[in-house]
Design a protein around this motif. Sequence first.
Motif, PDB file in Angstrom:
ATOM      1  N   VAL A 238      38.256  33.225  36.036  1.00 48.01           N
ATOM      2  CA  VAL A 238      38.510  34.618  36.407  1.00 48.01           C
ATOM      3  C   VAL A 238      37.224  35.240  36.925  1.00 48.01           C
ATOM      4  CG1 VAL A 238      39.191  36.895  35.559  1.00 48.01           C
ATOM      5  CG2 VAL A 238      40.370  34.849  34.728  1.00 48.01           C
ATOM      6  N   ARG A 239      37.282  35.755  38.153  1.00 42.87           N
ATOM      7  CA  ARG A 239      36.109  36.405  38.741  1.00 42.87           C
ATOM      8  C   ARG A 239      36.043  37.872  38.366  1.00 42.87           C
ATOM      9  NH1 ARG A 239      36.010  36.022  45.008  1.00 42.87           N
ATOM     10  NH2 ARG A 239      35.469  33.835  44.539  1.00 42.87           N
ATOM     11  N   SER A 240      37.188  38.577  38.404  1.00 38.88           N
ATOM     12  CA  SER A 240      37.186  40.008  38.076  1.00 38.88           C
ATOM     13  C   SER A 240      38.564  40.461  37.647  1.00 38.88           C
ATOM     14  CB  SER A 240      36.722  40.838  39.282  1.00 38.88           C
ATOM     15  OG  SER A 240      37.665  40.735  40.348  1.00 38.88           O
ATOM     16  N   GLU A 242      40.559  44.217  37.598  1.00 36.45           N
ATOM     17  CA  GLU A 242      40.455  45.618  38.011  1.00 36.45           C
ATOM     18  C   GLU A 242      41.789  46.323  37.818  1.00 36.45           C
ATOM     19  OE1 GLU A 242      39.243  45.366  42.051  1.00 36.45           O
ATOM     20  OE2 GLU A 242      37.152  44.914  41.581  1.00 36.45           O
ATOM     21  N   THR A 250      44.860  43.976  38.736  1.00 37.22           N
ATOM     22  CA  THR A 250      44.650  42.878  39.671  1.00 37.22           C
ATOM     23  C   THR A 250      43.601  41.932  39.102  1.00 37.22           C
ATOM     24  OG1 THR A 250      45.207  44.252  41.591  1.00 37.22           O
ATOM     25  CG2 THR A 250      43.962  42.225  42.003  1.00 37.22           C
ATOM     26  N   THR A 251      43.980  40.685  38.943  1.00 39.19           N
ATOM     27  CA  THR A 251      43.072  39.646  38.458  1.00 39.19           C
ATOM     28  C   THR A 251      42.702  38.754  39.631  1.00 39.19           C
ATOM     29  OG1 THR A 251      44.193  39.654  36.304  1.00 39.19           O
ATOM     30  CG2 THR A 251      42.765  37.768  36.805  1.00 39.19           C
ATOM     31  N   THR A 252      41.412  38.649  39.914  1.00 34.44           N
ATOM     32  CA  THR A 252      40.932  37.813  41.013  1.00 34.44           C
ATOM     33  C   THR A 252      40.300  36.551  40.439  1.00 34.44           C
ATOM     34  OG1 THR A 252      40.495  39.777  42.353  1.00 34.44           O
ATOM     35  CG2 THR A 252      39.445  37.707  43.051  1.00 34.44           C
ATOM     36  N   LEU A 253      40.745  35.412  40.939  1.00 33.92           N
ATOM     37  CA  LEU A 253      40.231  34.134  40.479  1.00 33.92           C
ATOM     38  C   LEU A 253      39.075  33.663  41.348  1.00 33.92           C
ATOM     39  CD1 LEU A 253      43.628  32.333  39.770  1.00 33.92           C
ATOM     40  CD2 LEU A 253      42.268  33.768  38.244  1.00 33.92           C
ATOM     41  N   GLY A 256      39.609  32.760  44.931  1.00 32.46           N
ATOM     42  CA  GLY A 256      40.032  33.819  45.832  1.00 32.46           C
ATOM     43  C   GLY A 256      41.448  34.307  45.625  1.00 32.46           C
ATOM     44  N   ARG A 257      42.273  33.571  44.872  1.00 32.33           N
ATOM     45  CA  ARG A 257      43.637  34.013  44.632  1.00 32.33           C
ATOM     46  C   ARG A 257      43.657  35.233  43.724  1.00 32.33           C
ATOM     47  NH1 ARG A 257      46.774  28.824  42.536  1.00 32.33           N
ATOM     48  NH2 ARG A 257      44.821  28.587  41.378  1.00 32.33           N
ATOM     49  N   THR A 258      44.686  36.053  43.872  1.00 38.72           N
ATOM     50  CA  THR A 258      44.820  37.243  43.040  1.00 38.72           C
ATOM     51  C   THR A 258      46.189  37.255  42.367  1.00 38.72           C
ATOM     52  OG1 THR A 258      45.666  38.595  44.874  1.00 38.72           O
ATOM     53  CG2 THR A 258      43.272  38.604  44.499  1.00 38.72           C
ATOM     54  N   ARG A 260      48.665  40.215  40.515  1.00 37.61           N
ATOM     55  CA  ARG A 260      48.828  41.643  40.252  1.00 37.61           C
ATOM     56  C   ARG A 260      50.034  41.844  39.344  1.00 37.61           C
ATOM     57  NH1 ARG A 260      51.159  46.382  42.628  1.00 37.61           N
ATOM     58  NH2 ARG A 260      49.748  48.190  42.454  1.00 37.61           N
TER      59      ARG A 260
END
Length: 466
Positions: A238-240, A242, A250-253, A256-258, A260
């Motif tokens: 998990v990168r972030s 928000e 929104t979870t950004t991996l 680059g995939r997200t 929501r």
Amino acid sequence: MEEYELIVIGSGPAGRRAAVQAAKLGKSVLVVEGRRRVGGVSVHTGTIPSKTLRETALNLSGWRERGFYGHSYRVKQEIGGDDLGVRLMKTLEHEINVLEHQFHRNKIRTVNGTARFTGPNEVAVRRADGSDLAVRGERILITVGTIPYRPDSVPFDGDHVVDSDAIVECPRVPRSLTVIGAGVIGIEYATIFSAMDVPVTLIEPRETFLDFIDREIIDTFTHELRDRGMVIRTGAEVRSIEKGADGWVTTTLADGRTVRTEMLLYAAGRTGATAPLDLDKCGLTVDHRGRITVDPKTFQTEVPHIYAAGDVIGFPSLASTSMEQGRIAACHAFGLPLPPAPQYFPYGIYAVPEISTVGMNEQEVRARGISYEVGIARFRETSRGHIMGLNSGMMKMLFSLKTRRLLGVHICGEGATELIHIGQAVLNLKGTLDYFIENTFNYPTLAEAYKIAALDAWNRMPAREG
């Protein structure tokens, strides 16, 4: 300063079992509980609430009847947080009342407040009204349990971004859910909400999950989850995380995939609830996750008169094993001789479907170089399975080719945590395949799977000499 022969800090499974054991030995016991009422993590935010939510979800969704009536079958069309909360509150109230009566019956004193050490044998308890109670314990047992790991990078708000405590304190049914962490807690909640037809995405940074479970069982389990629409992303960092203005998360991996979803449950680990204890005042230290190191046979810490048990000492972190740890600690503390501990105890994962296991898994048998055979039974092969409308569920048994002894039992499916105890008894009594072949099981029952799996293994095993 009040003096007790045993002070127990925490009233979860380990604490209450230790307190009762010491009281049965005629010792004066004080139990300190940080919450308003006794029960610890197990009763208030852990074992009992999560299993109650599971049972409520399965009942109201009609999950168990869909094998007959189809995937569209529902007992209640719209399940909300109030539906989950009503049964939860009734169950917790009952559990707490039972514990309070048990403490009263055994003349165990309880105090609500935050405990901290002021010396090797001295504890101060800060009560809700701000006053301090100073007590001294000849022996002290720490059973404070754990709290969810909450990294600063995760925007927890108790509503859209929650941990495993918040999800039961104010239960609700989101339109979609992301679960980060495929440990026992993450798996349980992900599958419970999936059973209520909530779209769930499960994210795990490691390539595998539940590594202590037999791989064939996990493969079966994973297939069933994906078959009903759950998205499982392993090896996904998990990168972030928000939260948008609309509350959706929104979870950004890292790739680059997200993802929501309306709600995110962060269940990637827990830490020992030891920070408020001021353990330096009694000479104890903890590891990077706040856990206390103990002698695994006696649960004695490096300070001889202080013991620790339950989740605060780490794996396996089960309510069942915690109870036994607390009892053993109390017995050792007061010189009661201990029988040798059983070699094997069962693990239960209350996911949908359940997973339960006892003994060695196939990976361990291979690593030890043991010659073995496997027997498999599908629940749909039993008459009881047909009656219940089961389309899935399996039992796997491992037997030694040399001695015919049972080596392990692994179950995925309805009633797994109940069925496992037959295998546990035979395993600890050093029973063999012949027990299952020669004995009669009630008909129709899911327990017949033991005979089916044993016969499956027997068909491929060499005939007994003589």
